[in-house]
Motif scaffolding. Structure first.
Motif, short mmCIF file in Angstrom:
data_model
loop_
_atom_site.label_atom_id
_atom_site.label_comp_id
_atom_site.label_asym_id
_atom_site.label_seq_id
_atom_site.Cartn_x
_atom_site.Cartn_y
_atom_site.Cartn_z
N MET A 104 -17.74 -2.00 -3.61
CA MET A 104 -17.97 -0.59 -3.33
C MET A 104 -17.05 0.27 -4.19
SD MET A 104 -17.66 1.54 0.22
CE MET A 104 -19.33 1.24 0.70
N VAL A 105 -17.58 1.36 -4.71
CA VAL A 105 -16.77 2.29 -5.50
C VAL A 105 -15.89 3.08 -4.54
CG1 VAL A 105 -16.81 4.25 -7.09
CG2 VAL A 105 -18.55 2.45 -7.27
N SER A 106 -14.57 2.94 -4.71
CA SER A 106 -13.64 3.58 -3.78
C SER A 106 -12.82 4.69 -4.44
CB SER A 106 -12.71 2.53 -3.17
OG SER A 106 -12.19 1.68 -4.17
N GLU A 107 -12.85 4.78 -5.77
CA GLU A 107 -12.14 5.87 -6.46
C GLU A 107 -12.77 6.06 -7.83
OE1 GLU A 107 -7.58 6.91 -7.97
OE2 GLU A 107 -7.88 5.39 -6.41
N VAL A 108 -12.89 7.32 -8.25
CA VAL A 108 -13.53 7.63 -9.53
C VAL A 108 -12.63 8.53 -10.36
CG1 VAL A 108 -15.54 8.68 -10.66
CG2 VAL A 108 -15.85 7.44 -8.51
N GLU A 109 -12.42 8.16 -11.64
CA GLU A 109 -11.72 9.02 -12.60
C GLU A 109 -12.71 9.42 -13.69
OE1 GLU A 109 -8.23 6.99 -13.96
OE2 GLU A 109 -7.24 7.08 -12.00
N ARG A 110 -12.24 10.12 -14.71
CA ARG A 110 -13.15 10.65 -15.73
C ARG A 110 -13.90 9.53 -16.45
NH1 ARG A 110 -13.79 15.39 -18.44
NH2 ARG A 110 -12.05 16.31 -17.33
N ASN A 111 -13.19 8.51 -16.92
CA ASN A 111 -13.81 7.48 -17.74
C ASN A 111 -13.84 6.09 -17.08
OD1 ASN A 111 -14.23 9.26 -19.97
ND2 ASN A 111 -12.05 9.09 -20.44
N ARG A 112 -13.37 5.99 -15.87
CA ARG A 112 -13.35 4.68 -15.22
C ARG A 112 -13.49 4.85 -13.70
NH1 ARG A 112 -7.07 2.57 -15.31
NH2 ARG A 112 -6.16 4.40 -14.30
N PHE A 113 -13.78 3.76 -13.04
CA PHE A 113 -13.91 3.82 -11.58
C PHE A 113 -13.32 2.53 -10.98
CE2 PHE A 113 -17.83 2.28 -13.45
CZ PHE A 113 -18.18 1.17 -12.70
N PHE A 114 -12.94 2.63 -9.70
CA PHE A 114 -12.27 1.53 -9.01
C PHE A 114 -13.24 0.93 -7.98
CE2 PHE A 114 -9.13 4.25 -10.75
CZ PHE A 114 -8.00 3.50 -10.99
N ILE A 115 -13.28 -0.39 -7.95
CA ILE A 115 -14.20 -1.10 -7.06
C ILE A 115 -13.38 -1.95 -6.08
CG2 ILE A 115 -16.10 -2.77 -6.90
CD1 ILE A 115 -16.58 -2.15 -9.95
N THR A 116 -13.72 -1.84 -4.80
CA THR A 116 -13.15 -2.75 -3.79
C THR A 116 -14.21 -3.80 -3.49
OG1 THR A 116 -11.87 -0.93 -2.84
CG2 THR A 116 -12.10 -2.93 -1.51
N PRO A 117 -13.90 -5.10 -3.72
CA PRO A 117 -14.93 -6.14 -3.56
C PRO A 117 -15.17 -6.52 -2.10
CG PRO A 117 -12.87 -7.13 -4.27
CD PRO A 117 -12.63 -5.64 -4.23
N PHE A 118 -16.40 -6.95 -1.80
CA PHE A 118 -16.75 -7.43 -0.47
C PHE A 118 -16.36 -8.89 -0.28
CE2 PHE A 118 -19.58 -3.74 -0.27
CZ PHE A 118 -19.43 -3.37 1.05
N ARG A 119 -16.10 -9.59 -1.37
CA ARG A 119 -15.69 -10.99 -1.27
C ARG A 119 -14.53 -11.22 -2.23
NH1 ARG A 119 -18.90 -14.95 -5.20
NH2 ARG A 119 -16.72 -15.40 -5.60
N PHE A 120 -13.95 -12.40 -2.14
CA PHE A 120 -12.84 -12.70 -3.05
C PHE A 120 -13.39 -12.94 -4.45
CE2 PHE A 120 -11.41 -13.92 1.22
CZ PHE A 120 -10.34 -13.05 1.32
N VAL A 121 -12.62 -12.56 -5.47
CA VAL A 121 -13.17 -12.47 -6.83
C VAL A 121 -12.55 -13.48 -7.79
CG1 VAL A 121 -13.91 -10.07 -6.68
CG2 VAL A 121 -11.54 -10.57 -7.24
N GLU A 122 -12.13 -14.64 -7.28
CA GLU A 122 -11.65 -15.68 -8.17
C GLU A 122 -12.78 -16.09 -9.13
OE1 GLU A 122 -11.02 -15.55 -5.01
OE2 GLU A 122 -8.84 -15.65 -4.86
N GLY A 123 -12.45 -16.25 -10.41
CA GLY A 123 -13.45 -16.63 -11.41
C GLY A 123 -14.00 -15.47 -12.21
N PHE A 124 -13.81 -14.23 -11.73
CA PHE A 124 -14.23 -13.06 -12.49
C PHE A 124 -13.13 -12.66 -13.48
CE2 PHE A 124 -17.07 -13.03 -8.94
CZ PHE A 124 -18.23 -12.43 -9.41
N ARG A 125 -13.53 -11.97 -14.56
CA ARG A 125 -12.54 -11.60 -15.57
C ARG A 125 -12.97 -10.31 -16.27
NH1 ARG A 125 -13.74 -16.19 -20.24
NH2 ARG A 125 -15.83 -15.47 -20.79
N ALA A 126 -12.06 -9.76 -17.07
CA ALA A 126 -12.37 -8.56 -17.85
C ALA A 126 -13.53 -8.85 -18.79
CB ALA A 126 -11.14 -8.12 -18.64
N GLY A 127 -14.45 -7.90 -18.91
CA GLY A 127 -15.63 -8.06 -19.75
C GLY A 127 -16.88 -8.41 -18.96
#
Length: 434
Positions: free
Chosen positions: A57-80
């Motif tokens: 879920m999007v929990s914070e928004v800035e001009r060029n980026r946004f912050f996401i709070t995940p519903f599950r644990f995110v092991e294995g995900f990476r930048a890109g």
């Protein structure tokens, strides 16, 4: 086909799916860019290496980026990794098929009984009932527990809190209320509790009977967002049945774990910690959930019991304090009564129902006031009585209280699996106080 016609057709077709990319990732917050999103939007993150998917879920928004709070644990995900908008949003599938089932906050069955028949879509987040559309609470709501029905009478559409320390008997009382409540639909939300407690609650507290009951579960090992929205999701289920004209019992255990989930989310996003480390959003979230319960004109009602875990038996805890100010009554469980062997250990002198006086008969009200007065006299003079310093005949009211002590304590006690009829309880109380 003429080139101009082909170009005009291509101009109206959406040939690609918009997506953003993850730029930074941590266990609790993911920073992404490349999408135009709003607060509260849901997004789907897809790992390029494993193909794993995670909803956030999007929990914070800035001009060029946004912050996401995940519903599950995110092991294995990476930048890109790619981030896609989730078109369905915060909606859940509901229907009569949920009755008798155990589900997660997204209404996925976790009881191994196969798929659930659904008939409608409901939004998880809704506005509370408008103040001027609320119906008057003018009917008693029997729960089958003598102390509550007789001395802390609850009304249809009332919101009550059960305040208790750990190990005092909160889950047992919850089971008694769910079994004994005089209502066709029951929705129970177990939020942030130990996984072991879920089958125990079903077998021990409910006697294995989930008839007309929906159990929504988000255990302590789920992500903070799942625990937070588990409560809102369960309330949406209750609202679905309320809209059909039913009087619904909503039971949630516990508000404290729900607030703790928001504390984890808020602190990860940089909110300042205030009292006991809770950020402001933890306290503002409570009325958004609790005010959705109640009685609505032209519809049914949701009578809600919210349990609040009082750490160290301290009723001035910020979550307990805030909850007490929002709710229409509070039931305090006492460790001292547990030690004396009185179950359920409801401390009637510290508990109150704010609507009781408006929904009970004058004769019932007189009996309640008499009971509380005699019980107060016993508590005030308990030490004198125990050491034999009180001389009978000194105070007529205290003499009466002493003579009725055993019967009053018997009235306050009830076996966990027994259910007392509402009118039977009232008649017993009135007879005792004559």
């Amino acid at each position: 086909m003429p080139l101009k016609s082909l170009r005009s057709r291509l101009g109206t077709e959406k040939l690609t799916t918009a997506f953003g990319t993850v730029s930074k990732i941590s266990p609790t917050v993911i920073i992404a860019e490349g999408l135009h999103v709003s607060i509260g939007d849901t997004v789907l993150m897809v790992s390029e290496t494993s193909g794993a998917e995670a909803l956030g879920m999007v929990s914070e928004v800035e001009r060029n980026r946004f912050f996401i709070t995940p519903f599950r644990f995110v092991e294995g995900f990476r930048a890109g990794d790619k981030v896609y908008p989730n078109q369905s949003g915060m909606m859940i599938e509901v229907g009569d098929g949920l009755l008798g089932r155990v589900v997660d906050p997204f209404m996925n069955p976790i009881d191994g009984k196969g798929p659930i028949g659904v008939s409608a879509l409901e939004s998880i987040i809704k506005a509370p009932i408008a103040a001027m559309k609320r119906g008057m609470i003018d009917e008693p709501f029997g729960v089958g527990v003598k102390t509550i029905d007789g001395l802390l009478t609850c009304g249809k559409g009332q919101k009550l809190g059960i305040f208790a320390g750990s190990g005092v008997g909160k889950s047992t009382l919850m089971g008694m209320i769910v079994r004994g409540a005089d209502t066709p639909i029951k929705v129970v939300a177990l939020i942030g509790e130990r996984g072991r407690e879920v089958p125990e609650f079903i077998e021990k507290s409910l006697g294995g009977n989930l008839e007309n009951t929906v159990l929504v579960v988000a255990t302590s090992d789920d992500s903070p967002l799942m625990r937070k929205y588990g409560a809102f999701s369960a309330m949406s289920v209750a609202e679905y049945f309320k809209a059909q004209g039913h009087d619904v019992l909503f039971m949630m255990d516990s508000v404290t774990r729900f607030a703790m989930a928001q504390r984890e989310i808020g602190l990860a996003l940089g909110e300042p910690p205030t009292s006991k480390g809770y950020p402001p959003s933890s306290l503002t979230l409570l009325p958004q959930l609790m005010e959705r319960a109640g009685k609505e004109e032209g519809s049914g009602s949701i009578t809600a019991f919210f349990t609040v875990l009082v750490e160290g038996d301290d009723l001035s805890d910020p979550i307990a304090d805030q909850s007490r100010s929002i709710l229409d009554g509070h039931i305090v469980l006492s460790r001292e009564l547990t030690d004396f062997g009185i179950y359920p250990p409801i401390h009637i002198l510290n508990s109150a129902s704010r609507v009781m006086n408006d929904i009970i008969t004058p004769e019932h009200l007189a009996a309640v006031r008499r009971f509380r007065r005699l019980y107060t006299l016993l508590k005030e003079n308990e030490m004198l009585i125990r050491i034999g310093a009180y001389v009978r005949g000194t105070d007529k009211e205290l003499d009466e209280a002493i003579s009725k002590k055993e019967k009053m304590e018997a009235f306050l006690s009830q076996e966990a699996m027994s259910i007392s009829g509402f009118q039977e309880t009232i008649d017993q109380l009135i007879e005792l106080m004559h």
